[in-house]
Design a protein around this motif. Sequence first.
Motif, short mmCIF file in Angstrom:
data_model
loop_
_atom_site.label_atom_id
_atom_site.label_comp_id
_atom_site.label_asym_id
_atom_site.label_seq_id
_atom_site.Cartn_x
_atom_site.Cartn_y
_atom_site.Cartn_z
N LYS A 134 -13.41 -19.77 15.89
CA LYS A 134 -13.51 -20.49 17.15
C LYS A 134 -13.70 -19.51 18.30
O LYS A 134 -12.98 -18.52 18.40
CB LYS A 134 -12.26 -21.33 17.38
N LEU A 135 -14.65 -19.82 19.18
CA LEU A 135 -14.90 -18.96 20.34
C LEU A 135 -13.79 -19.18 21.36
O LEU A 135 -13.59 -20.30 21.84
CB LEU A 135 -16.26 -19.30 20.96
N PRO A 136 -13.03 -18.12 21.70
CA PRO A 136 -11.96 -18.28 22.69
C PRO A 136 -12.50 -18.77 24.02
O PRO A 136 -13.61 -18.45 24.42
CB PRO A 136 -11.38 -16.86 22.81
N SER A 137 -11.69 -19.56 24.71
CA SER A 137 -12.10 -20.13 25.99
C SER A 137 -12.10 -19.09 27.09
O SER A 137 -11.18 -18.28 27.21
CB SER A 137 -11.16 -21.28 26.36
N LEU A 138 -13.14 -19.13 27.91
CA LEU A 138 -13.20 -18.23 29.07
C LEU A 138 -12.32 -18.74 30.20
O LEU A 138 -11.75 -17.96 30.96
CB LEU A 138 -14.66 -18.12 29.55
N GLY A 139 -12.18 -20.06 30.30
CA GLY A 139 -11.52 -20.65 31.46
C GLY A 139 -10.01 -20.52 31.47
O GLY A 139 -9.41 -20.34 32.53
N ASN A 140 -9.38 -20.61 30.30
CA ASN A 140 -7.92 -20.61 30.27
C ASN A 140 -7.29 -19.26 29.95
O ASN A 140 -6.08 -19.16 29.73
CB ASN A 140 -7.41 -21.66 29.27
N GLY A 141 -8.11 -18.21 29.89
CA GLY A 141 -7.58 -16.88 29.66
C GLY A 141 -7.52 -16.45 28.20
O GLY A 141 -7.16 -15.31 27.90
N ASP A 142 -7.88 -17.36 27.27
CA ASP A 142 -7.83 -17.00 25.85
C ASP A 142 -8.80 -15.87 25.52
O ASP A 142 -8.49 -15.00 24.69
CB ASP A 142 -8.17 -18.22 24.98
N MET A 143 -9.99 -15.89 26.16
CA MET A 143 -10.97 -14.85 25.88
C MET A 143 -10.46 -13.47 26.30
O MET A 143 -10.59 -12.49 25.55
CB MET A 143 -12.29 -15.16 26.58
N ALA A 144 -9.89 -13.38 27.50
CA ALA A 144 -9.36 -12.09 27.96
C ALA A 144 -8.27 -11.59 27.02
O ALA A 144 -8.21 -10.39 26.69
CB ALA A 144 -8.84 -12.23 29.39
N ARG A 145 -7.38 -12.48 26.56
CA ARG A 145 -6.33 -12.07 25.63
C ARG A 145 -6.92 -11.60 24.30
O ARG A 145 -6.46 -10.60 23.72
CB ARG A 145 -5.36 -13.24 25.39
#
Length: 529
Positions: free
Chosen positions: A287-298
Amino acid sequence: MDFEYILGGIIASTMVLLFLLFGSASKKEAKGSVHAENNGDSIIKTSSENGNHHQDILATTDIIIVGAGVAGAALAYTLGKEGRRVHAIERDLTEPDRIVGELLQPGGYLKLIELGLGDCVGEIDAQQVFGYALYKDGKKTKLSYPLEKFDSDVSGRSFHNGRFIQRMREKASTLPNVNLEQGTVISLLEENGIIKGVSYKTKSGQELTAKAPLTIICDGCFSNLRRSLCNPKVDVPSHFVGMVLENCNLPYANHGHVILGDPSPILFYPISSTEIRCLVDVPAGQKLPSLGNGDMARYLKTVVTPQVPPGLRASFIAAVDKGNIKSMPNRSMSACPYPTPGVLLMGDAFNMRHPLTGGGMTVALSDIVLLRNLLRPLHNLHDTNALCKYLESFYTLRKPMASTINTLAGALYKVFCASTDPARKEMRQACFDYLSLGGVFSDGPISLLSGLNPRPLSLVLHFLAVAIYGVGRLLIPFPSPERMWIGARLIADASAIIFPIIKAEGIRQMFFPVTVPAYYRTPPANLHD
């Protein structure tokens, strides 16, 4: 006195007659009027019926190009330079901001020079690229392009995609017979199975039609026009997550860096003298982490950062914190066209491969060189059926370059992805070790990847050599039943990776093009006039 009455009657009758004629003409004009205006190389015909206005651009254009990205802009300039009257329609003429289309292989750079567009990588702070550095489990190897036989200027080039496109658009616009217009193409105009042109909306919202003997579709990977022109089996094997690292140096200057990470590769390459592009691959099964909720940065900080070369980690974290992170799907689509009179597909609208190897622009520029050479003997293009049959040779003649780069991109991506399967692990390690041997073991694959040696058979031989090398590593010095089983599965997995890609590319066209009748098509005699 009688004379004055008679003269007055004649004048009054004449005025009534003129009034009636004028009124009748006005009504006819209100019902349906036509006005022709010469506008450079085209004639604009304005018609109105019941208050609805519509304009047609009559067919004094030789070729319509839909899209002015890398393929469309290069094609517009190339065909314009050949003397063709070109009308290119691009949805948005502002500078694009993309995270791919930034690395041009040496083979593509040679094609760019051949097209007279070599100066388009000047004045955009483009960087020379001389090869790759490959990282795996703390080990690294340097793979240089085999450029010894070429001038010192010949190498790969990396740059901001938008700057490159704008330079080519500017150069195409300098030609008086090229009309580059901003507009959105709505549909193709079809008459009796022949494509006559396009219907499009201008920047101001006015709906127009443009007609030409040949329409070339170059509207990119999200093309909405290709559905009736090919069999678009689009695969999305992964997503790229992109960001820009600033004011840092790569471990190997002027080289692309490929980290064989977990779960899939991580790329670094320069796009200017002060910026490095980072692309993190996220495979489709994850699953591609979400950019909006901070999952991608984590995800980038916890999973990717430990795999980044130490000298780049601080800049990598700073880029994540800056927040200018973009993602895009990586698409793959074999070229399966339906030859249709009056139209041709090119660029990503026609054929896509995984961007891991940076081969897309090289394939597109090679296709443009080929198309230019095929069209060069033709003085007119108006017999669309004869032209369509002649251009079927394009699909066969492009195969050496296109199928080599397409197959290598698809196969390498699958090999470079991490796996818990022992056979796939061995194959990945065997590929890294094989390339690390240097000499012909690295020069051969890198010359294929760079577009300098477009030979499909050489590609297959190297791929099988990697598999055999992996089996040899397993069986020496003491083969065991378990190792023999893994070796057998390694060969089976290698075959399962490469042969479906070859089948999709077309075995006959790829390896035996001279047996395809279209290979021998000659220019139609009636198009020489």
